[in-house]
Scaffold this motif. Sequence first.
Motif, PDB file in Angstrom:
ATOM      1  N   HIS A 190     -44.795 -24.491   7.556  1.00 39.46           N
ATOM      2  CA  HIS A 190     -44.636 -25.190   6.317  1.00 39.46           C
ATOM      3  C   HIS A 190     -44.006 -26.294   6.440  1.00 39.46           C
ATOM      4  N   ARG A 191     -43.483 -26.597   7.665  1.00 45.52           N
ATOM      5  CA  ARG A 191     -42.603 -27.871   7.857  1.00 45.52           C
ATOM      6  C   ARG A 191     -43.803 -28.928   7.844  1.00 45.52           C
ATOM      7  N   LYS A 192     -44.722 -28.643   8.675  1.00 49.09           N
ATOM      8  CA  LYS A 192     -45.969 -29.740   8.937  1.00 49.09           C
ATOM      9  C   LYS A 192     -46.786 -29.656   7.445  1.00 49.09           C
ATOM     10  N   ARG A 193     -46.899 -28.568   6.995  1.00 49.31           N
ATOM     11  CA  ARG A 193     -47.601 -28.719   5.323  1.00 49.31           C
ATOM     12  C   ARG A 193     -46.814 -29.592   4.622  1.00 49.31           C
ATOM     13  N   LEU A 194     -45.556 -29.540   4.559  1.00 54.14           N
ATOM     14  CA  LEU A 194     -44.746 -30.202   3.623  1.00 54.14           C
ATOM     15  C   LEU A 194     -44.213 -31.716   4.209  1.00 54.14           C
ATOM     16  N   HIS A 195     -44.654 -31.852   5.331  1.00 58.32           N
ATOM     17  CA  HIS A 195     -44.269 -33.021   6.248  1.00 58.32           C
ATOM     18  C   HIS A 195     -42.561 -33.184   6.313  1.00 58.32           C
ATOM     19  N   ALA A 196     -41.810 -32.060   6.304  1.00 58.15           N
ATOM     20  CA  ALA A 196     -40.560 -31.912   6.613  1.00 58.15           C
ATOM     21  C   ALA A 196     -39.796 -32.312   5.372  1.00 58.15           C
ATOM     22  N   SER A 197     -40.400 -32.358   4.061  1.00 57.81           N
ATOM     23  CA  SER A 197     -39.777 -33.094   3.060  1.00 57.81           C
ATOM     24  C   SER A 197     -39.901 -32.170   1.787  1.00 57.81           C
ATOM     25  N   ALA A 198     -39.212 -31.003   1.892  1.00 58.94           N
ATOM     26  CA  ALA A 198     -38.973 -29.828   0.973  1.00 58.94           C
ATOM     27  C   ALA A 198     -37.797 -30.290   0.143  1.00 58.94           C
ATOM     28  N   ARG A 199     -37.679 -30.270  -1.052  1.00 55.32           N
ATOM     29  CA  ARG A 199     -36.428 -30.686  -1.911  1.00 55.32           C
ATOM     30  C   ARG A 199     -35.604 -29.409  -1.781  1.00 55.32           C
ATOM     31  N   ARG A 200     -36.351 -28.360  -2.147  1.00 55.33           N
ATOM     32  CA  ARG A 200     -35.250 -27.116  -2.503  1.00 55.33           C
ATOM     33  C   ARG A 200     -36.257 -25.942  -1.802  1.00 55.33           C
ATOM     34  N   ILE A 201     -35.628 -25.002  -0.972  1.00 54.27           N
ATOM     35  CA  ILE A 201     -35.957 -23.860  -0.524  1.00 54.27           C
ATOM     36  C   ILE A 201     -35.310 -22.808  -1.298  1.00 54.27           C
ATOM     37  N   THR A 202     -35.818 -21.645  -1.641  1.00 56.84           N
ATOM     38  CA  THR A 202     -35.192 -20.577  -2.249  1.00 56.84           C
ATOM     39  C   THR A 202     -35.413 -19.514  -1.277  1.00 56.84           C
ATOM     40  N   ILE A 203     -34.404 -18.947  -1.041  1.00 58.74           N
ATOM     41  CA  ILE A 203     -34.120 -17.481  -0.201  1.00 58.74           C
ATOM     42  C   ILE A 203     -34.082 -16.403  -1.108  1.00 58.74           C
ATOM     43  N   ASP A 204     -34.785 -15.489  -1.147  1.00 59.85           N
ATOM     44  CA  ASP A 204     -34.823 -14.281  -2.176  1.00 59.85           C
ATOM     45  C   ASP A 204     -34.745 -12.998  -1.435  1.00 59.85           C
ATOM     46  N   LEU A 205     -33.614 -12.476  -1.353  1.00 61.57           N
ATOM     47  CA  LEU A 205     -33.434 -11.029  -0.671  1.00 61.57           C
ATOM     48  C   LEU A 205     -33.577  -9.999  -1.980  1.00 61.57           C
ATOM     49  N   ASP A 206     -34.398  -8.869  -1.722  1.00 68.12           N
ATOM     50  CA  ASP A 206     -34.580  -7.751  -2.464  1.00 68.12           C
ATOM     51  C   ASP A 206     -34.595  -6.515  -1.867  1.00 68.12           C
ATOM     52  N   PRO A 207     -33.905  -5.306  -2.205  1.00 67.17           N
ATOM     53  CA  PRO A 207     -34.147  -4.184  -1.837  1.00 67.17           C
ATOM     54  C   PRO A 207     -35.063  -3.525  -2.619  1.00 67.17           C
ATOM     55  N   THR A 208     -35.996  -2.550  -1.889  1.00 66.58           N
ATOM     56  CA  THR A 208     -37.086  -1.926  -2.844  1.00 66.58           C
ATOM     57  C   THR A 208     -37.036  -0.614  -2.348  1.00 66.58           C
ATOM     58  N   ASP A 209     -37.430   0.303  -2.991  1.00 65.09           N
ATOM     59  CA  ASP A 209     -37.304   1.900  -2.618  1.00 65.09           C
ATOM     60  C   ASP A 209     -38.690   2.166  -2.314  1.00 65.09           C
ATOM     61  N   ASP A 210     -38.868   3.144  -1.039  1.00 65.97           N
ATOM     62  CA  ASP A 210     -39.988   3.630  -0.557  1.00 65.97           C
ATOM     63  C   ASP A 210     -39.948   4.921  -0.677  1.00 65.97           C
ATOM     64  N   PRO A 211     -40.408   5.772  -1.811  1.00 61.84           N
ATOM     65  CA  PRO A 211     -40.386   7.096  -1.862  1.00 61.84           C
ATOM     66  C   PRO A 211     -40.857   7.980  -0.711  1.00 61.84           C
ATOM     67  N   THR A 212     -40.356   9.024  -0.104  1.00 62.74           N
ATOM     68  CA  THR A 212     -40.667   9.803   0.935  1.00 62.74           C
ATOM     69  C   THR A 212     -40.982  11.070   0.429  1.00 62.74           C
ATOM     70  N   HIS A 213     -41.689  11.969   1.309  1.00 62.76           N
ATOM     71  CA  HIS A 213     -42.053  13.378   0.895  1.00 62.76           C
ATOM     72  C   HIS A 213     -41.887  14.233   2.060  1.00 62.76           C
ATOM     73  N   GLY A 214     -41.359  15.329   2.014  1.00 61.21           N
ATOM     74  CA  GLY A 214     -41.170  16.167   3.436  1.00 61.21           C
ATOM     75  C   GLY A 214     -39.847  15.736   3.994  1.00 61.21           C
ATOM     76  N   GLN A 215     -39.951  16.118   5.294  1.00 61.55           N
ATOM     77  CA  GLN A 215     -38.796  16.074   6.325  1.00 61.55           C
ATOM     78  C   GLN A 215     -39.083  14.581   7.080  1.00 61.55           C
ATOM     79  N   GLN A 216     -38.734  13.762   6.733  1.00 53.07           N
ATOM     80  CA  GLN A 216     -38.675  12.242   7.324  1.00 53.07           C
ATOM     81  C   GLN A 216     -37.390  12.040   7.863  1.00 53.07           C
ATOM     82  N   GLN A 217     -37.400  11.541   8.930  1.00 50.78           N
ATOM     83  CA  GLN A 217     -36.198  11.014   9.681  1.00 50.78           C
ATOM     84  C   GLN A 217     -35.474   9.797   8.787  1.00 50.78           C
ATOM     85  N   PHE A 218     -34.293   9.706   8.436  1.00 53.56           N
ATOM     86  CA  PHE A 218     -33.426   8.576   7.801  1.00 53.56           C
ATOM     87  C   PHE A 218     -33.798   8.584   6.290  1.00 53.56           C
TER      88      PHE A 218
END
Length: 125
Positions: A6-34
Amino acid sequence: MFIARHRKRLHASARRITIDLDPTDDPTHGQQQFTFFNRHYDSYCYLPMVCFLTFNEEAEQYLVAAVLRRGNATGSLGALGILRRLITRVSDAFPKAKLRVRLDGGFASPEVLDFLDVNRKWNIS
């Protein structure tokens, strides 16, 4: 490789970069570790954390990290490690870009907020 592409694609000239962190659930069924019961999601699940980057005002979000976590993990578990590594790499590749970090309420821990306050040298908003 992703950041270099992406540095090459944007020629290292990005004005703003957004870092977005999100938790999400992944339902499990049965006896799974953790797998544990999570009251917020009302199920037994894993609680992976995913991280996306967005450049400038582009509509596309790019997945750059995913961490599988146990179902009863706190929202901020593992966030500092991802943020430290990602902010350093993005700032090195795009030194003039303003970084915006988007987090939901689950990340509102003293450690994460202090880290963001102390590291304003990266031009984080």
